[in-house]
Design a protein around this motif. Structure first.
Motif, PDB file in Angstrom:
ATOM      1  N   SER A  22      49.686 -34.841  18.857  1.00  0.00           N
ATOM      2  CA  SER A  22      50.701 -35.542  19.640  1.00  0.00           C
ATOM      3  C   SER A  22      50.834 -34.898  21.014  1.00  0.00           C
ATOM      4  O   SER A  22      50.770 -33.684  21.161  1.00  0.00           O
ATOM      5  N   SER A  23      51.029 -35.728  22.040  1.00  0.00           N
ATOM      6  CA  SER A  23      51.116 -35.152  23.372  1.00  0.00           C
ATOM      7  C   SER A  23      52.572 -34.886  23.767  1.00  0.00           C
ATOM      8  O   SER A  23      52.877 -34.716  24.922  1.00  0.00           O
ATOM      9  N   ALA A  24      53.461 -34.892  22.788  1.00  0.00           N
ATOM     10  CA  ALA A  24      54.855 -34.547  23.076  1.00  0.00           C
ATOM     11  C   ALA A  24      54.912 -33.123  23.619  1.00  0.00           C
ATOM     12  O   ALA A  24      53.988 -32.348  23.411  1.00  0.00           O
ATOM     13  N   ALA A  25      56.001 -32.814  24.313  1.00  0.00           N
ATOM     14  CA  ALA A  25      56.121 -31.498  24.944  1.00  0.00           C
ATOM     15  C   ALA A  25      55.714 -30.399  23.970  1.00  0.00           C
ATOM     16  O   ALA A  25      56.299 -30.269  22.894  1.00  0.00           O
ATOM     17  N   PRO A  26      54.681 -29.651  24.331  1.00  0.00           N
ATOM     18  CA  PRO A  26      54.163 -28.681  23.384  1.00  0.00           C
ATOM     19  C   PRO A  26      55.060 -27.465  23.229  1.00  0.00           C
ATOM     20  O   PRO A  26      55.752 -27.071  24.163  1.00  0.00           O
ATOM     21  N   GLU A  27      54.998 -26.914  22.087  1.00  0.00           N
ATOM     22  CA  GLU A  27      55.746 -25.680  21.814  1.00  0.00           C
ATOM     23  C   GLU A  27      54.971 -24.521  22.422  1.00  0.00           C
ATOM     24  O   GLU A  27      53.748 -24.492  22.369  1.00  0.00           O
ATOM     25  N   LYS A  28      55.703 -23.593  22.945  1.00  0.00           N
ATOM     26  CA  LYS A  28      55.042 -22.416  23.490  1.00  0.00           C
ATOM     27  C   LYS A  28      54.695 -21.475  22.341  1.00  0.00           C
ATOM     28  O   LYS A  28      55.517 -21.242  21.473  1.00  0.00           O
ATOM     29  N   SER A  29      53.473 -21.007  22.359  1.00  0.00           N
ATOM     30  CA  SER A  29      53.148 -20.065  21.290  1.00  0.00           C
ATOM     31  C   SER A  29      53.790 -18.737  21.622  1.00  0.00           C
ATOM     32  O   SER A  29      53.794 -18.316  22.780  1.00  0.00           O
ATOM     33  N   PRO A  30      54.373 -18.078  20.641  1.00  0.00           N
ATOM     34  CA  PRO A  30      55.142 -16.864  20.945  1.00  0.00           C
ATOM     35  C   PRO A  30      54.269 -15.772  21.569  1.00  0.00           C
ATOM     36  O   PRO A  30      54.761 -14.928  22.290  1.00  0.00           O
ATOM     37  N   SER A  31      52.953 -15.854  21.333  1.00  0.00           N
ATOM     38  CA  SER A  31      52.104 -14.758  21.800  1.00  0.00           C
ATOM     39  C   SER A  31      51.700 -14.899  23.268  1.00  0.00           C
ATOM     40  O   SER A  31      51.373 -13.924  23.922  1.00  0.00           O
ATOM     41  N   SER A  32      51.714 -16.140  23.830  1.00  0.00           N
ATOM     42  CA  SER A  32      51.174 -16.260  25.184  1.00  0.00           C
ATOM     43  C   SER A  32      52.210 -15.847  26.225  1.00  0.00           C
ATOM     44  O   SER A  32      53.394 -16.158  26.107  1.00  0.00           O
ATOM     45  N   TYR A  43      49.998 -19.836  37.108  1.00  0.00           N
ATOM     46  CA  TYR A  43      50.205 -21.054  36.330  1.00  0.00           C
ATOM     47  C   TYR A  43      51.156 -20.769  35.183  1.00  0.00           C
ATOM     48  O   TYR A  43      51.059 -19.718  34.552  1.00  0.00           O
ATOM     49  N   ALA A  44      52.044 -21.742  34.905  1.00  0.00           N
ATOM     50  CA  ALA A  44      52.924 -21.619  33.737  1.00  0.00           C
ATOM     51  C   ALA A  44      52.087 -21.874  32.488  1.00  0.00           C
ATOM     52  O   ALA A  44      51.144 -22.665  32.525  1.00  0.00           O
ATOM     53  N   THR A  45      52.412 -21.211  31.415  1.00  0.00           N
ATOM     54  CA  THR A  45      51.702 -21.469  30.166  1.00  0.00           C
ATOM     55  C   THR A  45      52.596 -22.320  29.265  1.00  0.00           C
ATOM     56  O   THR A  45      53.792 -22.437  29.502  1.00  0.00           O
ATOM     57  N   ASP A  46      51.997 -22.945  28.264  1.00  0.00           N
ATOM     58  CA  ASP A  46      52.776 -23.706  27.295  1.00  0.00           C
ATOM     59  C   ASP A  46      51.981 -23.761  25.990  1.00  0.00           C
ATOM     60  O   ASP A  46      51.017 -23.007  25.812  1.00  0.00           O
ATOM     61  N   GLY A  47      52.381 -24.645  25.115  1.00  0.00           N
ATOM     62  CA  GLY A  47      51.731 -24.710  23.812  1.00  0.00           C
ATOM     63  C   GLY A  47      50.268 -25.132  23.866  1.00  0.00           C
ATOM     64  O   GLY A  47      49.559 -25.063  22.864  1.00  0.00           O
ATOM     65  N   TRP A  48      49.819 -25.608  25.042  1.00  0.00           N
ATOM     66  CA  TRP A  48      48.398 -25.983  25.161  1.00  0.00           C
ATOM     67  C   TRP A  48      47.539 -24.809  25.609  1.00  0.00           C
ATOM     68  O   TRP A  48      46.319 -24.872  25.556  1.00  0.00           O
ATOM     69  N   THR A  49      48.181 -23.779  26.106  1.00  0.00           N
ATOM     70  CA  THR A  49      47.428 -22.652  26.659  1.00  0.00           C
ATOM     71  C   THR A  49      46.497 -22.065  25.602  1.00  0.00           C
ATOM     72  O   THR A  49      46.960 -21.660  24.536  1.00  0.00           O
ATOM     73  N   SER A 122      36.873 -35.418  23.451  1.00  0.00           N
ATOM     74  CA  SER A 122      36.524 -34.365  24.405  1.00  0.00           C
ATOM     75  C   SER A 122      37.765 -33.720  25.015  1.00  0.00           C
ATOM     76  O   SER A 122      37.671 -32.667  25.631  1.00  0.00           O
ATOM     77  N   ARG A 123      38.946 -34.368  24.843  1.00  0.00           N
ATOM     78  CA  ARG A 123      40.170 -33.795  25.412  1.00  0.00           C
ATOM     79  C   ARG A 123      40.821 -32.764  24.483  1.00  0.00           C
ATOM     80  O   ARG A 123      41.787 -32.110  24.878  1.00  0.00           O
ATOM     81  N   GLN A 124      40.332 -32.668  23.277  1.00  0.00           N
ATOM     82  CA  GLN A 124      41.022 -31.843  22.282  1.00  0.00           C
ATOM     83  C   GLN A 124      41.143 -30.388  22.697  1.00  0.00           C
ATOM     84  O   GLN A 124      40.240 -29.828  23.333  1.00  0.00           O
ATOM     85  N   LYS A 125      42.234 -29.804  22.252  1.00  0.00           N
ATOM     86  CA  LYS A 125      42.442 -28.372  22.486  1.00  0.00           C
ATOM     87  C   LYS A 125      41.309 -27.553  21.890  1.00  0.00           C
ATOM     88  O   LYS A 125      40.960 -26.487  22.379  1.00  0.00           O
ATOM     89  N   SER A 126      40.760 -28.061  20.810  1.00  0.00           N
ATOM     90  CA  SER A 126      39.700 -27.298  20.145  1.00  0.00           C
ATOM     91  C   SER A 126      38.378 -27.371  20.915  1.00  0.00           C
ATOM     92  O   SER A 126      37.423 -26.687  20.581  1.00  0.00           O
ATOM     93  N   ASP A 127      38.301 -28.228  21.956  1.00  0.00           N
ATOM     94  CA  ASP A 127      37.058 -28.369  22.712  1.00  0.00           C
ATOM     95  C   ASP A 127      37.127 -27.784  24.119  1.00  0.00           C
ATOM     96  O   ASP A 127      36.090 -27.567  24.742  1.00  0.00           O
ATOM     97  N   TYR A 129      39.201 -25.366  27.344  1.00  0.00           N
ATOM     98  CA  TYR A 129      40.037 -24.219  27.655  1.00  0.00           C
ATOM     99  C   TYR A 129      41.175 -24.673  28.559  1.00  0.00           C
ATOM    100  O   TYR A 129      40.983 -24.898  29.755  1.00  0.00           O
ATOM    101  N   TYR A 130      42.343 -24.847  27.971  1.00  0.00           N
ATOM    102  CA  TYR A 130      43.515 -25.284  28.722  1.00  0.00           C
ATOM    103  C   TYR A 130      44.284 -24.084  29.254  1.00  0.00           C
ATOM    104  O   TYR A 130      44.457 -23.077  28.559  1.00  0.00           O
ATOM    105  N   ILE A 131      44.751 -24.234  30.512  1.00  0.00           N
ATOM    106  CA  ILE A 131      45.660 -23.235  31.087  1.00  0.00           C
ATOM    107  C   ILE A 131      47.068 -23.621  30.681  1.00  0.00           C
ATOM    108  O   ILE A 131      47.882 -22.790  30.313  1.00  0.00           O
ATOM    109  N   ASN A 132      47.337 -24.920  30.728  1.00  0.00           N
ATOM    110  CA  ASN A 132      48.564 -25.493  30.167  1.00  0.00           C
ATOM    111  C   ASN A 132      48.268 -26.979  29.925  1.00  0.00           C
ATOM    112  O   ASN A 132      47.127 -27.410  30.083  1.00  0.00           O
TER     113      ASN A 132
END
Ligand code: PHE
Length: 453
Positions: A22-32, A43-49, A122-127, A129-132
């Motif tokens: 889902s492209s809803a506002a991503p949760e920030k991972s606690p580690s980033s 750059y700001a980071t977010d759950g896509w980072t 091809s847009r997937q996070k698993s494919d 390297y997202y900055i955010n």
């Protein structure tokens, strides 16, 4: 995602319906960390980072611009070919080259501008390297098309590294290099010899489908043409494009190379093809290309032209051309690898010789030449290289003339050679290297009447 079969080059774009998270506002991972510093910008980071410090360390490595690096040699071959293939009336190259563009791009540049569907794998996070959620490291050099066309360019090449999440093995690496080209022509140019023909169908309204509308992809698989173009325009453009790309392939691989065109699908071109060459008993895909989707030109403010585009992976070309067996070698700083390539003679490319895994051992040797003798005037470095080879054989990997100077008072010339020792089958001890080095020194005294410093 289906990746290319052998070496990374062009992506396989055949649509897949696998949905994105889902492209809803991503949760920030606690580690980033809350912010990332990339190429001097914050750059700001977010759950896509998902960029890692290791991946970010490749930015600026610019292997495609490093003197004598095989990727730089391939870049120059491609650029020179295009300079020669297209010239203006004054004889100057028509193509301009962009090889230092920032690899940090927006989702819009990498995907939306190129009509890549919102749910494309091809847009997937698993494919990627997202900055955010909005920015990523470009996954192909095609990402720069719209900005360059919007800036008024109509013939250009983009060369740079691209980033894709992938396993690492002998043919895959998360960073590799691509060259992309765009050529736009107007009706007058394309139909120079047939004035009166048109680029666009008379019946075409001039407007294209709303890009947000998800059209059945079968429409874009139609290999004949896009609805807006006339068949004669597409055929002529296709002919020119294939002629130029076969020319490039023959320039790189020799005039006798066996090749074939294969129909394919890219979201940004229609019709689309891959060019394959026959290499070591297999068909190997070397590049992807096609007639640019007119929506992309319209978005860039170009309404009266059509164009072709192509993209090619540099590692794949270099591995074939130099016989380099492992993609990881392109990142090697081992001088045994790097010293094998030289851009002095771009048309005489050596085959790669496997380097030893054992450590190198480097010793310098300096001596005074006899009076009135200078480098290349009575003393040829090649004679010294032969002497070293005859004394030390295959224990020597490289010899370089690293320094020469003339003493201001005595007028005598001094030279310094750096000898890199390395054995193919075992680790050399410093003691045995010193022994051989001493023998080289005394053989030099005997043969060239030099004085060791
Ligand atoms: N960007 C495509 C890839 O990486 C290659 C390509 C470029 C194909 C331009 C057609 C036109 O797979």
């Amino acid at each position: 995602m289906i990746l290319t079969l052998r070496v990374q080059g062009a992506r396989h774009w055949v649509k897949s319906t696998r949905c994105l998270a889902s492209s809803a506002a991503p949760e920030k991972s606690p580690s980033s960390p809350p912010q990332l510093e990339v190429n001097g910008s914050t750059y700001a980071t977010d759950g896509w980072t998902n960029v890692t410090p290791k991946i970010l360390s490749y930015l600026g490595a610019n292997k495609h611009l490093q003197t004598d690096h095989p990727l730089s040699i391939i870049r120059q071959r491609i650029v020179n070919y295009f300079y020669g293939a297209y010239r203006n009336q004054r004889g100057n190259p028509l193509f301009s080259v962009y090889d230092k563009l920032n690899p940090v791009v927006t989702v819009q540049q990498n995907f939306d501008n190129l009509l890549i569907p919102a749910d494309h794998v091809s847009r997937q996070k698993s494919d990627c390297y997202y900055i955010n959620q909005q920015q990523l490291l470009r996954a192909h050099t095609t990402a720069h098309q719209v900005e360059l066309i919007s800036g008024g360019l109509d013939n250009f090449l983009v060369v740079g590294e691209v980033y894709r999440r992938d396993e690492i093995d002998s043919t895959h690496y998360p960073v590799f290099h691509q060259a992309d080209a765009v050529r736009l022509v107007t009706k007058d140019k394309l139909f120079e010899r047939n004035p009166g023909l048109e680029l666009f169908e008379e019946t075409w309204s001039g407007s294209l489908a709303d890009p947000k509308l998800i059209l059945p992809s079968s429409k874009f698989m139609d290999q004949t043409k896009q609805p807006c173009h006339t068949l004669e325009a597409v055929k002529l453009m296709e002919h020119e494009m294939k002629h130029v790309l076969v020319g490039l392939t023959k320039d790189l691989f020799g005039p006798r190379i066996k090749y074939r065109w294969v129909d394919t699908y890219f979201p940004f071109t229609q019709p689309s093809w891959e060019l394959e060459i026959y290499f070591k008993d297999n068909w190997l895909e070397v590049l992807g290309c096609g007639i640019m989707r007119h929506e992309i030109l319209q978005r860039s403010g170009v309404h009266q032209s059509m164009g072709y585009a192509f993209g090619v992976g540099l590692e794949r070309l270099a591995m074939v051309l130099f016989d380099i067996p492992d993609i990881r070698l392109f990142w090697s700083n081992d001088s045994g690898f790097l010293s094998q390539f030289s851009e002095k003679d771009l048309h005489n490319l050596p085959k790669y010789k496997p380097i030893s895994h054992y450590p190198q051992c480097t010793n310098d040797l300096s001596f005074w030449l006899p009076e009135d003798i200078e480098v290349d005037a009575g003393f040829s470095p090649n004679d010294f290289y032969d002497l070293v080879r005859s004394v030390a054989g295959d224990m020597v990997e490289q010899i370089n003339l690293v320094d020469k100077f003339k003493h201001p008072k005595t007028g005598k010339s001094s030279v310094c050679f750096r000898i890199v020792y390395r054995h193919m089958e075992r680790t050399l001890t410093q003691a045995e290297v010193n022994e051989i080095h001493k023998q080289i020194a005394s053989a030099s005294v005997d043969s060239f009447n030099v004085q060791i410093r």
